[in-house]
Design an enzyme around this catalytic site. Structure first.
Site, mmCIF file in Angstrom:
data_model
loop_
_atom_site.group_PDB
_atom_site.id
_atom_site.type_symbol
_atom_site.label_atom_id
_atom_site.label_comp_id
_atom_site.label_asym_id
_atom_site.label_seq_id
_atom_site.Cartn_x
_atom_site.Cartn_y
_atom_site.Cartn_z
ATOM 1 C CG HIS A 128 4.411 -1.301 -3.577
ATOM 2 N ND1 HIS A 128 4.704 -1.253 -2.232
ATOM 3 C CD2 HIS A 128 3.557 -2.336 -3.729
ATOM 4 C CE1 HIS A 128 4.064 -2.217 -1.611
ATOM 5 N NE2 HIS A 128 3.350 -2.891 -2.486
ATOM 6 C CG HIS A 147 0.036 -2.430 -0.712
ATOM 7 N ND1 HIS A 147 0.639 -3.659 -0.727
ATOM 8 C CD2 HIS A 147 -0.644 -2.363 0.468
ATOM 9 C CE1 HIS A 147 0.320 -4.318 0.370
ATOM 10 N NE2 HIS A 147 -0.452 -3.552 1.121
ATOM 11 C CD GLU A 190 4.338 -5.974 -1.304
ATOM 12 O OE1 GLU A 190 4.344 -5.885 -2.546
ATOM 13 O OE2 GLU A 190 3.401 -5.554 -0.600
ATOM 14 C CG HIS A 193 -8.051 -6.416 -6.128
ATOM 15 N ND1 HIS A 193 -7.286 -7.117 -7.026
ATOM 16 C CD2 HIS A 193 -8.365 -5.253 -6.740
ATOM 17 C CE1 HIS A 193 -7.138 -6.412 -8.127
ATOM 18 N NE2 HIS A 193 -7.792 -5.274 -7.984
HETATM 19 FE FE LIG Z 1 2.139 -4.625 -2.159
#
Ligand SMILES: [Fe+2]
Length: 451
Positions: free
Chosen positions: A385, A344, A350, A300
């Site tokens: 998360h 993460h 976020e 990614h």
């Molecule tokens: Fe994230």
């Protein structure tokens, strides 16, 4: 074609491009040639300047616009607090993953009264930080009433419904799958040409929104410069014997000042600008035009490749007060790669929500399906998360072949901030279950969703 097929037709003309010096005239020749402030401008208009940056800001970030109007903005009464205005919402910092299946809607509200704070950091009076709000308007703003924010630039992210935003510099029609930015100080009025409208706003107390740098990506892709649309001058008056004029009429001016609303009256329309030129203006953008890039072999790239707009922080290079990113439908082709977002923990906070880009409104937000179009997630700084267990296991055993990801009908957006943000008591009360078992936003929407 990489544009949204809007169900609500466009009704205004625009200037194309962001970051450019633009000029527009509703009355031919109303912009003076050469001089910015002649003794008497064309049509005997008055000259007014709005400065969105200090005079001495570097050219690349110098935001100033000259307006030629019948009445200067100073011609108004004294401001007094709006009695229903929230003064200081109760805020709470939480180390938990927070999740909302929906936000409670209060019927019969307009653009101003429906705004509810979700989260905040910093302080508009010191021009630091930002705040997120949700709006759910079902009626037009009161007739002859305008609003401006002294506190910051406003990024508007419609989730459903259409906004007709008349600003001093002209009008923007903002539909599902478009976003808009109204700079600090610009006066505007919001009406609903197509029924109720819901969405989010990001109020930026610090700096301004701009396009992200592209680095090795090169000179184009992501949100392209020419796809941003800027309003054209719209003059509500007439010309008599070569002099521009407006009839006397009673208007209410509301300002958001250090988080509180104040109002006053004036005896003339604020939409009396016959021409303007400069670099400080509202704009809108069709998210359908976003040029998505990604990995074409393995792994990614960072999700910063999905950034539409950024507000750079001056504390650390490459860090943002806030990045606004979207995750449109796109192809995934990576080999030997865990394709969903990896687990993460992030120094940045976020906030993720959903835009309904299906133009058939009734199909998405009036039907009682498993789809939860108004869900949202907030992972504060360093909150872990990632995918739920089922999606995780599927991702590890799936046959990897090219596949189009992102569900038809909606798109996830992300607001990522350097700030540790506090959540309002209203939002804390409205949230669903949270904690270590908090689901991914894909699981909230439907267990078939892929990000
Ligand atoms: Fe994230």
């Amino acid at each position: 074609m990489p544009v949204t097929k809007f169900s609500v037709p466009e009704k205004y003309a625009y200037l194309e491009g962001i970051g450019s010096y633009h000029q527009s005239e509703a009355l031919t020749g109303a912009n003076p040639v050469g001089a910015n402030s002649p003794q008497v401008p064309p049509y005997a208009l008055s000259t007014e300047r709005i400065s969105g940056s200090s005079f001495t800001a570097p050219r690349a970030g110098n935001l100033q616009t000259w307006l030629y109007r019948v009445h200067p903005s100073l011609a108004h009464g004294e401001f007094s607090p709006v009695s229903t205005s929230e003064t200081a919402p109760e805020l709470q910092l939480s180390p938990n993953a927070l999740r909302w299946n929906d936000f409670p809607i209060e019927a019969g509200q307009d653009w101003v009264s429906s705004q509810k704070m979700i989260a905040k950091a910093g302080d508009p009076s010191t021009k630091t930080g930002l705040a997120y709000h949700v709006y759910s308007a079902s009626k037009n703003m009161d007739p002859q009433t305008i609003l401006y924010s002294t506190d910051g630039d406003l990024l508007i992210i419609p989730q459903a419904g259409t906004l007709d935003i008349q600003t001093e510099l002209g009008s923007l029609l903002v539909r599902q799958n478009e976003i808009a930015v109204i700079p600090r100080g610009i006066r505007y009025r919001v009406t609903l040409p197509n029924g109720p409208a819901r969405g989010y706003t990001c109020e930026l107390y610090q700096g301004h929104f701009q396009l992200p740098e592209l680095g090795p990506i090169g000179s184009c892709s992501l949100a392209n410069v020419r796809d941003f649309q800027v309003p054209t001058a719209r003059f509500e008056g007439s010309v008599e014997n070569g002099v521009a004029t407006c009839q006397t009429s009673n208007w209410t001016v509301i300002t958001k000042f250090a988080g509180r609303l104040y109002s006053c009256t004036q005896d003339h329309t604020p939409f009396d600008v016959a021409a303007w030129h400069g670099t400080y203006y509202p704009f809108k953008y069709d998210l359908g035009r976003f040029s998505v890039i990604g990995s074409i072999l393995y792994d990614h790239p960072d999700p910063s490749i999905f950034t539409v707009l950024t507000a750079p922080s001056h504390r650390e290079p490459g860090t943002a007060v806030v990045d606004f990113a979207i995750f449109p439908p796109r192809w995934q082709v990576m080999e030997d790669t865990y394709r969903p977002p990896y687990f993460h923990r992030n120094i940045m906070s976020e906030f993720a929500g959903v835009i309904i880009n299906n133009q058939d409104q009734n199909s998405m937000w009036n039907k009682g399906t498993e789809f939860k179009p108004f869900g949202a997630l907030f992972n504060n700084s360093m909150v872990p998360h990632g995918m739920d267990k089922k999606t995780h296991e599927e991702a590890r055993t799936a046959e990897l072949k090219p596949e189009k990801v992102g569900m038809e009908g909606f798109m996830v957006f992300l607001l990522e901030s350097e700030a540790m943000m506090a959540v309002s008591a209203w939002a804390m009360q409205a949230k669903g279950t949270a904690g270590t078992n908090a689901k991914s936003i894909g699981a909230i929407l439907t267990d078939k969703a892929k990000l």
